[in-house]
Write a protein that holds these residues in place. Structure first.
Motif, short mmCIF file in Angstrom:
data_model
loop_
_atom_site.label_atom_id
_atom_site.label_comp_id
_atom_site.label_asym_id
_atom_site.label_seq_id
_atom_site.Cartn_x
_atom_site.Cartn_y
_atom_site.Cartn_z
N SER A 129 0.90 -1.10 -0.18
CA SER A 129 0.28 0.25 -0.20
C SER A 129 0.81 1.13 0.11
O SER A 129 0.61 2.22 -0.86
CB SER A 129 -1.06 0.12 1.27
OG SER A 129 -1.76 -1.10 0.99
N TYR A 157 -3.16 10.65 3.25
CA TYR A 157 -3.50 9.30 2.62
C TYR A 157 -2.66 8.19 3.16
O TYR A 157 -3.13 7.34 3.81
CB TYR A 157 -3.07 9.23 1.27
CG TYR A 157 -3.20 8.11 0.56
CD1 TYR A 157 -4.26 7.38 0.24
CD2 TYR A 157 -2.00 7.13 0.36
CE1 TYR A 157 -4.42 6.16 -0.35
CE2 TYR A 157 -2.09 6.05 0.02
CZ TYR A 157 -3.40 5.58 -0.55
OH TYR A 157 -3.46 4.25 -0.71
N ALA A 166 -3.91 7.36 6.90
CA ALA A 166 -5.22 6.72 6.59
C ALA A 166 -5.15 5.45 6.47
O ALA A 166 -6.14 4.69 6.98
CB ALA A 166 -6.11 7.44 5.68
N ILE A 167 -4.14 5.07 5.75
CA ILE A 167 -4.03 3.55 5.57
C ILE A 167 -3.25 2.79 6.37
O ILE A 167 -3.40 1.72 6.77
CB ILE A 167 -3.74 3.12 3.92
CG1 ILE A 167 -2.15 4.05 3.71
CG2 ILE A 167 -4.78 3.65 2.99
CD1 ILE A 167 -1.53 3.32 2.66
N LEU A 200 -3.76 -0.33 9.69
CA LEU A 200 -3.27 -1.54 9.54
C LEU A 200 -2.53 -1.77 10.68
O LEU A 200 -2.34 -3.17 11.15
CB LEU A 200 -2.36 -1.46 8.27
CG LEU A 200 -2.96 -1.67 6.78
CD1 LEU A 200 -1.98 -1.36 5.83
CD2 LEU A 200 -3.32 -3.25 6.79
N TYR A 257 -2.74 17.06 -1.17
CA TYR A 257 -2.10 15.96 -0.48
C TYR A 257 -2.99 14.88 -0.23
O TYR A 257 -2.58 13.62 -0.05
CB TYR A 257 -1.34 16.25 0.75
CG TYR A 257 0.12 16.73 0.22
CD1 TYR A 257 0.99 15.88 -0.57
CD2 TYR A 257 0.69 17.90 0.82
CE1 TYR A 257 2.19 16.29 -0.94
CE2 TYR A 257 2.11 18.38 0.53
CZ TYR A 257 2.87 17.40 -0.22
OH TYR A 257 3.82 17.93 -0.58
N ARG A 258 -4.29 15.23 -0.07
CA ARG A 258 -5.31 14.09 0.18
C ARG A 258 -6.38 14.13 -1.03
O ARG A 258 -7.04 14.84 -1.17
CB ARG A 258 -5.99 14.48 1.29
CG ARG A 258 -7.19 13.35 1.90
CD ARG A 258 -8.04 13.88 2.85
NE ARG A 258 -7.76 14.52 3.88
CZ ARG A 258 -7.51 14.00 5.13
NH1 ARG A 258 -7.93 12.51 5.39
NH2 ARG A 258 -6.93 14.46 6.17
N PRO A 259 -5.79 13.27 -1.99
CA PRO A 259 -6.38 13.23 -3.31
C PRO A 259 -8.18 13.00 -3.08
O PRO A 259 -8.50 12.16 -2.05
CB PRO A 259 -5.92 12.00 -4.27
CG PRO A 259 -4.66 11.79 -3.50
CD PRO A 259 -4.75 12.04 -2.05
N TRP A 319 -7.66 4.70 -3.12
CA TRP A 319 -8.31 4.81 -2.02
C TRP A 319 -8.54 3.35 -1.57
O TRP A 319 -8.60 3.13 -0.64
CB TRP A 319 -9.23 5.57 -1.95
CG TRP A 319 -9.16 7.14 -1.71
CD1 TRP A 319 -9.04 8.10 -2.68
CD2 TRP A 319 -8.34 7.79 -0.49
NE1 TRP A 319 -8.41 9.25 -2.04
CE2 TRP A 319 -8.13 9.22 -0.91
CE3 TRP A 319 -8.02 7.23 0.66
CZ2 TRP A 319 -7.68 9.93 0.23
CZ3 TRP A 319 -7.41 8.17 1.66
CH2 TRP A 319 -7.22 9.62 1.48
N GLY A 358 -7.56 0.39 -2.98
CA GLY A 358 -6.55 -0.40 -3.21
C GLY A 358 -6.21 -0.84 -1.95
O GLY A 358 -6.17 -2.19 -1.96
N PRO A 359 -5.65 -0.33 -0.94
CA PRO A 359 -5.22 -0.91 0.30
C PRO A 359 -6.09 -2.06 0.92
O PRO A 359 -5.95 -3.14 1.21
CB PRO A 359 -4.67 0.19 1.27
CG PRO A 359 -4.35 1.24 0.07
CD PRO A 359 -5.47 0.99 -0.87
N PHE A 380 -5.83 -5.18 -1.30
CA PHE A 380 -4.81 -5.78 -0.88
C PHE A 380 -4.86 -6.73 0.47
O PHE A 380 -4.62 -7.69 0.43
CB PHE A 380 -3.47 -4.79 -0.76
CG PHE A 380 -3.21 -4.15 -1.79
CD1 PHE A 380 -3.33 -4.43 -3.22
CD2 PHE A 380 -2.61 -2.71 -1.73
CE1 PHE A 380 -2.90 -3.71 -4.32
CE2 PHE A 380 -2.42 -1.88 -2.80
CZ PHE A 380 -2.56 -2.65 -4.05
N LEU A 381 -5.64 -5.95 1.41
CA LEU A 381 -5.92 -6.78 2.73
C LEU A 381 -6.60 -7.90 2.34
O LEU A 381 -6.55 -8.86 3.14
CB LEU A 381 -6.59 -5.70 3.67
CG LEU A 381 -6.49 -6.13 5.20
CD1 LEU A 381 -5.22 -6.45 5.48
CD2 LEU A 381 -7.05 -5.11 5.88
#
Lengths: 179, 659, 156
Positions: free
Chosen positions: B365, B390, B393-394, B398, C95-97, C107, C109-110, C113-114
């Motif tokens: 990520s 961003y 936030a991810i 996790l 910076y925060r699309p 947004w 994606g992660p 992935f998880l």
């Protein structure tokens, strides 16, 4: 042999990644396209340099023109100046945006180096610059007869750039085909 | 003369590395022992000549030889000698030479400390590292020669080292970081050697585990120093910016964290072999990718090296060869049939698998976020920025997912464990963690902070779970002293590293939540109160350093009526480059830092823009990282890594993959 | 040619200016000040090496901070301010699309992935649990025993 094939997945992903990285090498992450392309010039109401009048978008639009952001503190603008002069002599309409500058110094500069501009918009506080999305000088905006921004060039304009990339854009704005 | 000598030595190192990368490897494939036996001596040779080369460059810096281009652009005669020395790696060319030196250092270390490995394994490992060295040596020689002269027209003095780099932290930050990056090449080489030999087994995991732990420990400390430096040197009070260059060092760390845990399973249980090999390749690939990102200019970063597309292309080709080659080898040679060793749902294997999933997802990520602007640009989809909002936030969720499992991990059993046992063991730690989390934020004063409470619950859960396990181990021994003596270095290392992780979690959350900051105009005589501390601006002074002049503001800080600190932030102007820099004043403490930075003069009458910060628990972030690093080093002391080597050849049957 | 641009100045090895940006805006409301800090850290300086406008001392950032201050004092919402900034400089300044069709993959994606990782782990675990017995080959078992024997207590 599907189990064996699974082991090729990392290789495949890496291959895609390296293609992107290779493409990335020829890109400039610093180059920002203007957010104003195909949008009208922002509204403003600012004094004209050396004149007793206030300029609004209507005063400077009506024919395709170049809006050149410049200042006396900008070293590169001095480099660009003679070529702008030459373009103006060839009949290209150029308006100046005197960006965050001292008006007296700006007038002196034009007396010394020649004045390629039809008129100069005095953007003392940089507010028009902010609305245009200017982040430095020199920058040149190509605005068509309807007052819509068609192109933004960042940096110095010289003969090579004009002939190669910029003149076709200018001619297209004028409704002419490139020579 | 000396620079030419250095250049010659570098060329010789290159020749030896080419020999190292080919002859022993050929010997290993053919079973030709004399060729294999050359590997250790060749590795030592590469080290000797890279060291000579490095020493020559360092001499050029120390002797102010401004005819050498990198010296002229990165040093100055006024520079204090220690910074002249660290300036060697304060630039692209020199840092690459340091990289080469460290790589050959690791090679030599493997040759010495793993001398008892089977000849064929040692030959392959050193040979693979030799090939990596060929890549970096040719990168240095062909695109970034550090010994390039400025002839004629030798400048009278140098351009000076960037003032930001004139700092003790930055003397050791790059070497530590490179020790970590490059250290993963050892794990990588072991993995490739195992694939080439077709023998991926527990012995392989045992051999590469200590090297991986040490590399990981170095990387932890390197990242920590970078963060600490950013905090005190940049004058913004921030400590992590999720900048591409920071991510470039963080990505191998994340993958490396997954790797050291997965190696544990492979060593102890012979499981996850293919997966562990893939992680070893992944971790080192990310080190190389980081190099590419930092030095090619494909991403914009605040502290990228001056970039050059030609260099970028070179590293990309190198990256393609190393990563593409090893992944191809992996696809062809990794065992595709899983070993049939089984374990139950509730077992340490499962928990370590969870660790691996979370860390790999975190790695992917962060990598994805870092590359996203590049991907969109390459696909013509416009320009994007992906920044701290961003990544936080991810990343934060996790880690929050991970910690509940992390609390159980240390006391779980291999193969098969039971929910009833976990309940019995962990009920008390769980309740205690909950109680601590609820109560401790009350002492912080102000509004009750739920995030801090949550962080304390999680951190306490990690620590109390381990303490419970420790208690079990010590309790069953004849005496407490005996019980502690029975703890192995591996166990202590794990304990310290997990403890460090918990400390970092608390530090990060408490700092983020409780920081107070004020930007204010102050002049001598003014007083400001922030977070219960009184800051009194006494006077201004002008001070002279060895190569700068500075305006210094002198502050007295009081807690109540008691004077607790005198602080003197500076605004420096460096004489050689004329650059102006903020030098923050920091009063540090275990539970809080006070931080003052100076801006510009404001108005007439001696007023200055001043930034005051109150940062609670910020030291815990770095203290935690130090614990993690020390923990990583501690594991190496384990006896089994020494004892096993002697018997390794005899008692390892060819149980792995047979081609 | 880009190097001649006036704001760019001299490119140092580390382009990180170590000059803290400290300004002393007076806000009519502490809540506005908090939003100012928040927003100035989320907006990217359009002409810097990856810095937010709060930390950058480029003139353009100074202008943008001033604009931000004025907009906040004029009562603009966060959304209006961000939209306005994007209108000037494009998505690049955030910076925060924002979440839209193009950035959905960023947004989500992660999360994907998880889920994939969890699925992968689940399948791996299920495979391991089919036979409850230990299926190690004799040689594997022997090797393991010999290794484990080197330590009485087996941890990590």
């Amino acid at each position: 042999m599907p189990r064996r094939l699974k082991l090729f997945i990392p290789l495949g992903l890496f291959f895609i990644l390296s293609l992107l990285l290779f493409r990335g090498l020829s890109l400039d992450p610093q180059e920002l396209p203007s957010a104003l392309i195909n949008r009208p010039l922002p509204t403003f109401s600012l004094p004209a340099l050396g004149e007793e009048r206030t300029l609004r978008p209507a005063d400077v639009t009506g024919e395709p023109a170049l809006f050149n952001v410049w200042a006396t503190w900008c070293v590169a603008c001095r480099v660009e100046h003679p070529y702008l002069q030459q373009l103006a002599e060839e009949g290209v309409a150029i308006y100046g945006i005197n960006y965050k500058d001292d008006s007296a110094a700006a007038q002196q500069w034009l007396r010394d180096l020649g004045d390629p501009y039809r008129v100069n918009i005095v953007d003392r506080e940089g507010t028009l610059g902010l609305d245009l999305g200017v982040y430095g000088a020199p920058e040149t905006y190509f605005v068509d007869a309807e007052g819509v921004v068609r192109y933004r060039h960042v940096g110095v304009i010289d003969e090579r750039l004009w002939k190669g990339r910029l003149e076709p854009i200018y001619r297209e704005m004028r409704g002419e085909t490139a020579p | 003369m000396i620079p030419e000598l250095g250049h010659m030595a570098l060329i010789l190192a290159m020749c030896l590395a080419v020999m190292l990368g080919t002859i022993p490897l050929w010997g290993a494939q053919r079973g030709h022992t004399p060729s294999m036996a050359l590997a250790p001596s060749l590795a030592m040779g590469v080290l000797v000549f890279s060291a000579i080369s490095f020493a020559c460059l360092a001499t050029a810096f120390l002797q102010d030889d401004f005819s050498v281009k990198v010296v002229a652009s990165n040093s100055n005669s006024l520079l204090p000698p220690i910074y002249k020395f660290s300036a060697v790696w304060g630039n692209h060319e020199g840092s690459l030479l340091l990289w080469v030196l460290i790589l050959s250092g690791w090679m030599a270390a493997v040759a010495v400390f793993s001398a008892q490995l089977p000849t064929v394994v040692l030959a392959r490992v050193l040979s693979v590292m030799g090939l990596v060295a060929v890549g970096f040596l040719s990168f240095s020689l062909f695109t970034s020669n550090p010994f390039e002269r400025l002839l004629p027209g030798i400048p009278a003095d140098g351009n000076d080292l960037n003032p930001l780099l004139q700092d003790p932290g930055l003397i050791i930050h790059p070497p530590l970081l490179y020790m970590g990056y490059v250290g993963f090449s050892v794990a990588f080489a072991f993995a490739i050697a195992a694939l080439l030999g077709g023998r991926l087994d527990a012995a392989w995991a045992r051999w590469s585990r200590p090297w991986t732990n040490v590399a990981w420990a170095f990387l932890s400390l390197g990242i920590m120093l970078g963060s600490w430096w950013a905090y005190y040197e940049l004058g913004w009070g921030g400590w992590w910016f999720w900048d591409p260059v920071e991510n470039a060092s963080f990505l191998p760390w994340l993958a490396g964290t997954a790797l050291i845990h997965s190696l544990a399973v492979t060593e102890k249980r012979g499981l996850f072999k293919s997966w562990t090999v893939l992680l070893a390749i992944f971790a080192f690939s990310l080190s190389l990718l980081g190099t590419f990102l930092v030095r090619s200019g494909v991403l914009t970063s605040v502290h990228a090296f001056a970039t050059d597309p030609a260099r970028g292309l070179f590293i990309l080709i190198f990256l393609g060869l190393v990563v593409g080659g090893s992944l191809t080898l992996y696809a062809l040679r990794a065992p595709s049939v899983g070993s049939r060793i089984s374990f139950a749902w509730l077992s340490r294997e499962t928990l370590l698998l969870v660790n691996n999933v979370v860390f790999v997802v975190a790695t992917v990520s962060v990598l994805f976020g870092t590359l996203f602007p590049l991907i969109m640009d390459a696909l013509g989809q416009g320009k994007y920025s992906v920044g701290p909002p961003y990544f936080n936030a991810i990343f934060v969720p996790l880690m929050a997912v991970l910690i509940p499992f992390m609390g159980i991990g240390p006391l779980s059993r291999w193969k098969k464990d039971s929910a009833a046992r976990w309940r019995a063991e962990l009920l008390v730690p769980a309740l205690a963690a909950l109680a601590l989390g609820i109560v401790l934020p009350l002492f912080a004063g102000g509004d009750y902070n739920v995030w801090v409470a949550l962080a304390i619950v999680l951190a306490a859960w990690i620590v109390l779970g381990m303490l419970r396990d420790l208690y079990n181990r010590v309790r069953t021994a004849a005496s407490v002293g005996r019980g502690f003596r029975r703890l192995t270095p591996s166990y202590c290392g794990m304990f310290l590293a997990h403890l460090g992780f918990a400390m970092t979690v608390v530090g990060v959350v408490a700092t983020t939540q409780y920081t107070e900051e004020r930007d204010i105009r102050m002049q001598p005589g003014d007083v400001q109160v922030l977070a219960g501390y009184t800051f009194r601006f006494e006077d201004m002074a002008r001070v002279r350093g060895p190569n700068y002049v500075a305006d210094e503001a002198r502050f007295t800080v009081l807690e109540g009526e008691k004077v607790i600190a005198s602080m003197a932030p500076q605004k420096r102007r460096y004489l050689a480059s004329g650059s102006v820099m903020t030098e923050a004043a920091i009063d540090d403490g275990l539970f809080r830092d006070l931080f003052i930075a100076m801006g510009e003069p404001v108005g007439d009458g001696g007023g200055w823009a001043i930034r005051l910060h109150y940062k609670p628990m910020i030291r815990w972030i770095w203290l935690g990282a130090i614990f993690m690093g020390v923990g990583g080093f501690a594991t190496v002391a384990d006896r089994r890594y020494r004892r096993q080597r002697v018997t390794a050849t005899s008692n390892v049957p060819g149980a792995g993959y047979a081609a | 040619m880009m190097l001649r641009r006036c704001y760019l100045g001299v490119l140092l090895l580390l382009a990180w200016p170590a000059l803290a940006v400290i300004e002393t805006y007076e806000f009519s409301d502490p809540e506005l000040e908090a939003r100012y800090h928040e927003l100035s850290q989320e907006l990217r300086c359009p002409k810097c090496q990856n810095q937010n406008i709060a930390d950058s001392n480029a003139p353009i950032s100074e202008d943008l901070r001033k604009l931000l201050y004025r907009q906040l004092e004029a009562g603009a919402s966060d959304r209006e301010i961000l939209d306005d900034m994007v209108g000037r400089y494009g998505e690049f300044v955030r910076y925060r699309p924002s979440f839209d069709a193009k950035t959905a993959v960023l947004w989500l994606g992660p999360l994907a992935f998880l889920v994939l990782g969890g699925l992968f782990a689940f399948l791996a675990l299920r495979g391991r649990n089919q036979g409850r017995d230990d299926h190690m080959t004799e040689s594997e078992r022997a090797r393991l025993e010999s290794m484990l024997a080197s330590r009485t207590d087996q941890q990590q």
